[in-house]
Design a protein around this motif. Structure first.
Motif, short mmCIF file in Angstrom:
data_model
loop_
_atom_site.label_atom_id
_atom_site.label_comp_id
_atom_site.label_asym_id
_atom_site.label_seq_id
_atom_site.Cartn_x
_atom_site.Cartn_y
_atom_site.Cartn_z
N ASP A 59 0.83 -1.21 0.00
CA ASP A 59 0.00 0.00 0.00
C ASP A 59 0.86 1.26 0.00
O ASP A 59 0.59 2.22 -0.73
CB ASP A 59 -0.94 0.01 1.21
CG ASP A 59 -2.04 -1.03 1.12
OD1 ASP A 59 -2.29 -1.52 0.00
OD2 ASP A 59 -2.65 -1.34 2.17
N ARG A 61 3.94 1.50 -1.11
CA ARG A 61 4.61 1.58 -2.41
C ARG A 61 3.65 2.12 -3.47
O ARG A 61 4.02 2.96 -4.29
CB ARG A 61 5.12 0.19 -2.79
CG ARG A 61 6.19 0.18 -3.82
CD ARG A 61 6.88 -1.15 -4.00
NE ARG A 61 6.11 -2.34 -3.69
CZ ARG A 61 6.33 -3.11 -2.60
NH1 ARG A 61 7.28 -2.82 -1.76
NH2 ARG A 61 5.59 -4.18 -2.38
N ALA A 62 2.39 1.67 -3.45
CA ALA A 62 1.39 2.15 -4.41
C ALA A 62 1.13 3.64 -4.21
O ALA A 62 1.00 4.40 -5.18
CB ALA A 62 0.09 1.35 -4.28
N GLU A 63 1.05 4.07 -2.95
CA GLU A 63 0.84 5.49 -2.66
C GLU A 63 2.01 6.33 -3.16
O GLU A 63 1.82 7.40 -3.74
CB GLU A 63 0.64 5.68 -1.15
CG GLU A 63 0.45 7.12 -0.73
CD GLU A 63 -0.85 7.74 -1.20
OE1 GLU A 63 -0.97 8.97 -1.14
OE2 GLU A 63 -1.75 7.00 -1.65
N HIS A 65 4.05 5.57 -5.65
CA HIS A 65 3.97 5.59 -7.12
C HIS A 65 2.91 6.59 -7.59
O HIS A 65 3.12 7.30 -8.57
CB HIS A 65 3.68 4.20 -7.67
CG HIS A 65 4.84 3.27 -7.61
ND1 HIS A 65 6.07 3.56 -8.16
CD2 HIS A 65 4.96 2.04 -7.06
CE1 HIS A 65 6.90 2.56 -7.95
NE2 HIS A 65 6.26 1.62 -7.26
N ARG A 66 1.79 6.64 -6.88
CA ARG A 66 0.73 7.58 -7.24
C ARG A 66 1.21 9.02 -7.08
O ARG A 66 1.00 9.86 -7.96
CB ARG A 66 -0.51 7.34 -6.37
CG ARG A 66 -1.71 8.18 -6.78
CD ARG A 66 -2.86 8.02 -5.80
NE ARG A 66 -2.54 8.54 -4.48
CZ ARG A 66 -2.52 9.85 -4.15
NH1 ARG A 66 -2.77 10.76 -5.07
NH2 ARG A 66 -2.24 10.24 -2.94
N LEU A 67 1.91 9.31 -5.98
CA LEU A 67 2.42 10.66 -5.75
C LEU A 67 3.46 11.05 -6.80
O LEU A 67 3.46 12.18 -7.30
CB LEU A 67 3.03 10.77 -4.35
CG LEU A 67 2.04 10.76 -3.19
CD1 LEU A 67 2.77 10.69 -1.87
CD2 LEU A 67 1.14 11.98 -3.25
N ALA A 69 3.65 9.91 -9.85
CA ALA A 69 2.92 10.12 -11.11
C ALA A 69 2.25 11.49 -11.11
O ALA A 69 2.28 12.20 -12.13
CB ALA A 69 1.89 9.02 -11.31
N GLU A 70 1.66 11.90 -10.00
CA GLU A 70 1.03 13.22 -9.92
C GLU A 70 2.06 14.33 -10.07
O GLU A 70 1.83 15.31 -10.79
CB GLU A 70 0.30 13.38 -8.58
CG GLU A 70 -1.01 12.66 -8.49
CD GLU A 70 -1.70 12.89 -7.15
OE1 GLU A 70 -1.23 13.75 -6.36
OE2 GLU A 70 -2.69 12.20 -6.89
#
Length: 89
Positions: A59, A61-63, A65-67, A69-70
């Motif tokens: 979770d 790591r996914a967060e 990656h999302r940040l 990308a933003e």
């Protein structure tokens, strides 16, 4: 004819194994007495804790990656806006 067998001797490894075995037994008994039967650590409990830790890391790591990308998208948008504002030659 008699075959004489060597007398078993107690060596250093036998003593250390015996002491280690007794220590494990004592620790197990003390843990059972202190924390109680219901709260004893088991292989199943350890495995479940490992699964939960893996999920938490996934979770995070996914967060991350999302940040990233933003931030990458925001930086690309900012550069595009700068490029569009530059006067043409």
């Amino acid at each position: 004819m008699s075959i004489s067998e060597p007398h078993p001797t107690i060596g250093l490894t036998t003593l250390s194994r015996t002491v280690a075995s007794l220590a494990v037994g004592v620790v197990h008994t003390v843990e059972r007495a202190v924390v109680g039967e219901a709260r004893m650590r088991t292989a199943r409990g350890n495995a479940w804790e490992a699964v939960c830790a893996d999920r938490a890391r996934a979770d995070q790591r996914a967060e991350l990656h999302r940040l990233v990308a933003e931030l990458t998208a925001a930086r690309a948008t900012g550069r595009r806006a700068e490029w569009e504002r530059q006067p043409v030659g």
